[in-house]
Design an enzyme around this catalytic site. Structure first.
Site, PDB file in Angstrom:
ATOM      1  N   ARG A 190      50.963  79.488  65.569  1.00 29.30           N
ATOM      2  CA  ARG A 190      50.285  78.681  66.585  1.00 29.30           C
ATOM      3  C   ARG A 190      51.130  77.452  66.915  1.00 29.30           C
ATOM      4  NH1 ARG A 190      44.385  75.554  65.990  1.00 29.30           N
ATOM      5  NH2 ARG A 190      44.051  75.218  68.248  1.00 29.30           N
ATOM      6  N   SER A 244      44.100  69.832  65.629  1.00 31.50           N
ATOM      7  CA  SER A 244      43.001  70.512  64.962  1.00 31.50           C
ATOM      8  C   SER A 244      42.859  70.036  63.520  1.00 31.50           C
ATOM      9  CB  SER A 244      43.231  72.028  64.999  1.00 31.50           C
ATOM     10  OG  SER A 244      42.160  72.710  64.380  1.00 31.50           O
ATOM     11  N   GLY A 292      44.716  79.911  62.742  1.00 29.44           N
ATOM     12  CA  GLY A 292      43.967  81.115  63.072  1.00 29.44           C
ATOM     13  C   GLY A 292      43.700  81.976  61.855  1.00 29.44           C
ATOM     14  N   LYS A 319      44.962  75.870  60.014  1.00 30.06           N
ATOM     15  CA  LYS A 319      44.541  75.672  61.402  1.00 30.06           C
ATOM     16  C   LYS A 319      45.366  76.495  62.391  1.00 30.06           C
ATOM     17  CE  LYS A 319      41.512  73.709  61.390  1.00 30.06           C
ATOM     18  NZ  LYS A 319      40.201  74.215  60.888  1.00 30.06           N
ATOM     19  N   ARG A 336      36.743  74.816  65.907  1.00 27.64           N
ATOM     20  CA  ARG A 336      36.549  73.692  66.813  1.00 27.64           C
ATOM     21  C   ARG A 336      36.535  74.200  68.246  1.00 27.64           C
ATOM     22  NH1 ARG A 336      38.945  68.873  68.866  1.00 27.64           N
ATOM     23  NH2 ARG A 336      41.014  69.790  68.808  1.00 27.64           N
ATOM     24  N   HIS A 385      47.868  79.789  52.182  1.00 30.37           N
ATOM     25  CA  HIS A 385      48.639  78.845  52.999  1.00 30.37           C
ATOM     26  C   HIS A 385      49.954  78.513  52.302  1.00 30.37           C
ATOM     27  CE1 HIS A 385      45.251  78.422  55.618  1.00 30.37           C
ATOM     28  NE2 HIS A 385      44.535  77.669  54.812  1.00 30.37           N
TER      29      HIS A 385
END
Length: 282
Positions: free
Chosen positions: A123, A131, A47, A45, A245, A101
């Site tokens: 982020r 998110s 990007g 989450k 989202r 990830h």
């Protein structure tokens, strides 16, 4: 700990069984990278799909054919994913594009020897928290996150999919050799002018000189509103809309209580006290 019916515990990370099997993870440990491979390495989450839109457009010189016709996760090699190993990876043309990830120290062994190019998107973790809370509660392959406060506590302890945000970010920020890593900011990518600069930086990093007109076209294509529209139309067996989202910064203010936000800040201050990096949200 994270729900064992949904996740494997693998080297300190909780990996969703839906995408990762222990057999596949073991096989990936001996995977051999090429020097010109490109890896988008992010915490969930942050990007990920945004960078996976920019990179192939830059590498193709702005030609949108592939990104228009093939879903992101079908044209991207996901490290540790069993599905990716059914692909003929050795015969794929360069540059191959990967995503992960994983923590820095959990990458396949050849990664540290070959040093392929890495794009790392950062982020605000409070926005990631919100998110991820909505995303995990909206898909069948993740455990129900519980209440937002419950999920916040799990997040701060690292008992969430792919483990601790703090460990992930610190690991990717601290390699001795950072020359093959490009750091992008989710917050800066939200603004058209800043996104244009991030596209230019990506092109320079990938050693793909682009005309200004091409940079403009890629920037327009990769504005969040346009990227969301295009990706929702791409063919796939998964619902793309769940991956996108609001695409805004500071949404956590609309969801976290003052008490939860203060608790988060306290833990953040302690865990990040030795990190010397200028984050866009600071």
């Amino acid at each position: 700990m994270a729900d064992p019916s949904f996740y494997h515990l693998y080297q300190g990370m909780y990996l969703p069984k839906f995408f990762h099997t222990l057999e596949a993870l073991k096989r990936w440990e001996d995977f051999t990278f090429r020097r010109d491979d490109v890896i988008v390495a992010t915490y969930p989450k942050s990007g990920t799909n945004w960078a996976l839109e920019i990179a192939p457009l830059v590498l193709s010189g702005g030609d949108p054919t592939v990104v228009n016709s093939v879903a992101t996760w079908e044209r991207t090699i996901c490290i540790g994913n069993e599905k990716a190993l059914s692909m003929d990876l050795e015969n794929l043309p360069s540059p191959r594009i990967f995503s992960t990830h994983f923590y820095y120290h959990v990458m396949p062994k050849s990664f540290y020897q070959v040093k392929p190019k890495v794009i790392n998107v950062l982020r605000n973790p409070k926005d990631i928290l919100v998110s991820a809370f909505h995303y995990y509660g909206n898909v069948e392959y993740h455990a129900n996150p519980g209440t937002l406060t419950e999920f916040l506590n799990k997040f701060l302890e690292g008992n969430v999919p792919f483990g601790s945000w703090f460990d992930h970010v610190k690991g990717w920020l601290n390699p001795e050799d950072k020359s093959h890593i490009l750091y992008l900011s989710f917050e800066e990518m939200l603004q058209a002018q800043d996104l244009r600069q991030e596209v230019r930086r990506t092109a320079e990093f990938l050693e793909k000189p682009l005309e200004e007109e091409v940079i403009d076209r890629i920037t327009d294509r990769c504005l969040f509103k346009n990227m969301k529209k295009h990706n929702n139309k791409a063919p796939s067996d998964l619902d793309h809309s769940k991956f996108f989202r609001k695409g805004i910064a500071g949404d956590w203010k609309n969801h976290l209580s003052e008490e939860d936000a203060q608790h988060f800040d306290c833990v953040y201050k302690d865990k990040m006290k030795d990190v010397h990096f200028k984050f866009a949200w600071d």
